[in-house]
Design an enzyme around this catalytic site. Sequence first.
Site, short mmCIF file in Angstrom:
data_model
loop_
_atom_site.label_atom_id
_atom_site.label_comp_id
_atom_site.label_asym_id
_atom_site.label_seq_id
_atom_site.Cartn_x
_atom_site.Cartn_y
_atom_site.Cartn_z
N GLU A 66 0.80 -1.24 0.00
CA GLU A 66 0.00 0.00 0.00
C GLU A 66 0.83 1.28 0.00
OE1 GLU A 66 -2.80 -0.49 3.23
OE2 GLU A 66 -3.49 -2.41 2.47
N GLU B 104 -6.24 -10.67 -1.03
CA GLU B 104 -7.04 -10.42 0.19
C GLU B 104 -8.52 -10.38 -0.18
OE1 GLU B 104 -5.62 -7.03 2.42
OE2 GLU B 104 -3.52 -7.52 2.01
O1 G3I Z 1 -4.11 -7.16 19.17
C1 G3I Z 1 -4.98 -6.13 19.65
C2 G3I Z 1 -5.60 -6.56 20.95
O2 G3I Z 1 -4.60 -6.67 21.91
C3 G3I Z 1 -6.63 -5.51 21.34
O3 G3I Z 1 -7.30 -5.94 22.49
C4 G3I Z 1 -7.66 -5.29 20.22
C5 G3I Z 1 -8.65 -4.20 20.56
O4 G3I Z 1 -9.12 -3.55 19.41
O5 G3I Z 1 -6.97 -4.91 19.08
C6 G3I Z 1 -6.05 -5.91 18.62
O6 G3I Z 1 -5.43 -5.48 17.47
C7 G3I Z 1 -6.23 -5.46 16.32
C8 G3I Z 1 -5.62 -6.38 15.28
O7 G3I Z 1 -6.32 -6.28 14.07
C9 G3I Z 1 -5.64 -7.85 15.73
O8 G3I Z 1 -6.96 -8.29 15.86
C10 G3I Z 1 -6.26 -4.03 15.79
O9 G3I Z 1 -6.97 -3.20 16.69
C11 G3I Z 1 -6.91 -3.99 14.44
O10 G3I Z 1 -6.75 -2.68 13.89
C12 G3I Z 1 -6.25 -4.98 13.51
O11 G3I Z 1 -6.93 -4.94 12.28
C13 G3I Z 1 -6.24 -5.53 11.19
C14 G3I Z 1 -5.94 -4.47 10.15
O12 G3I Z 1 -5.35 -5.07 9.01
C15 G3I Z 1 -5.01 -3.43 10.74
O13 G3I Z 1 -4.44 -2.63 9.87
C16 G3I Z 1 -7.14 -6.60 10.60
O14 G3I Z 1 -7.27 -7.67 11.54
C17 G3I Z 1 -6.54 -7.12 9.30
O15 G3I Z 1 -7.50 -7.95 8.65
C18 G3I Z 1 -6.22 -5.97 8.37
O16 G3I Z 1 -5.60 -6.50 7.21
C19 G3I Z 1 -5.27 -5.55 6.19
C20 G3I Z 1 -4.05 -6.06 5.46
O17 G3I Z 1 -3.02 -6.32 6.39
C21 G3I Z 1 -3.59 -5.07 4.39
N1 G3I Z 1 -4.66 -4.74 3.49
C22 G3I Z 1 -5.92 -4.31 4.11
C23 G3I Z 1 -6.37 -5.39 5.11
C24 G3I Z 1 -7.71 -5.06 5.68
O18 G3I Z 1 -7.61 -3.88 6.44
#
Ligand code: G3I
Length: 366
Positions: free
Chosen positions: A155, A260
């Site tokens: 990205e 994805e």
């Molecule tokens: O690990 C913490 C946890 O400790 C906490 O309690 C919880 C509370 O919100 O958050 C947890 O972290 C989260 C993490 O996922 C693990 O579940 C983050 O807040 C959350 O923002 C994160 O989201 C991920 C996102 O990328 C972040 O940028 C999504 O799971 C994941 O599917 C998404 O994947 C991205 C690709 O890497 C790149 N392309 C877009 C795609 C979709 O956004």
Amino acid sequence: MILKRNYVAVSTAMFMMGTVAGFSQSIPSLKDAYKKDFGIGTCLNNAQIEERDPATTAFIASQFNMATPENIMKSALLHPKWDTYDFTMGDKLIEFGKKHNIKINGHTLIWHSQLPSFIRGIKSADSIRTFFTDHIKTVAGHYSGKVYSWDVVNEALNEDGTMRKSVFLQYLGDDFVTEAFRLAQQASPKTELYYNDYNNEQPKKRAGCIELVKKIKAAGVRIDGVGIQGHWHVGKVPFKDIEESILQYAALGVKVMFTELDIEVLPRNFQGADVGQRMTANAQSNPYPDALPDSVQQQLASDYENLFKLFLKHKDKVTRVTFWGVNDGDSWLNGWPIRGRTNYPLLFDRKNQPKPAFDKVIALKK
Ligand code: G3I
């Protein structure tokens, strides 16, 4: 064979043996159906990597031959402090892949999002360059020979095809993408190296992506493929742009993959997957808390069918199709851009039962 809904649960042992003999309505395998065409992948979360539920593990092993970590190889998690790396979960994923014959795509070495918190305190180009270099050398070096491929840079582009104003662009200039590939190639010489983005099937962003690939190649650095993430919307999948993109990227001599894939069915007022964007909940934002209406279900099935027809038409150029989640319950789209919605973007429902979209995708191979 016409596939029926409500498949019976198949035992873990049956999945692991790779046989479904005796189960007339057992779930066909996506990876087997498409084995001569391209790889079929999913992203994996911590519970899945740690095999907390044996039935889920068996299901994943029966359906997918490629996997991408949803979060655990992002720099915030792998590199929590300046001089500390934590490979625990990533190493578990490698073991998972070996055990279940699943190739691992590392995701991702350089991304402006999910960076370690110490990055915010850095205000010098030298320190950013040191982080950048050490991170790629250490992580790509650690997983050299263990991952099949890396999303080296994720990205880096804006929607208009210009470079995104990330901390890397700000301090290192727009050569940082080429430099990332150069370092990854040195640290992990036998690993395939990809550039990955969302909306890079759209003409302007695609043009920027093509320039990036050309620039990397002109510098004598290897890039093996372009990943089109494929976060699309039901009834609005941009088939023409997707086909044009497969052709244009392949013409550069790189592999094309869909990395994805999911199809959003809930209301959203913008396209793409910029995790920084959010929406405010209102009375209409979660319209299907109990079930997806049949009309939307059929549109979703038709979109997936047409997508896979397109992928098959270009199977000489498309090397992998990875879904962003095993089933609807796992999808990040239940929490973004509004938390707590009930989304239905994938081929399997919350109980790993095939949806009509799955039946259509499998039927293309009958
Ligand atoms: O690990 C913490 C946890 O400790 C906490 O309690 C919880 C509370 O919100 O958050 C947890 O972290 C989260 C993490 O996922 C693990 O579940 C983050 O807040 C959350 O923002 C994160 O989201 C991920 C996102 O990328 C972040 O940028 C999504 O799971 C994941 O599917 C998404 O994947 C991205 C690709 O890497 C790149 N392309 C877009 C795609 C979709 O956004």
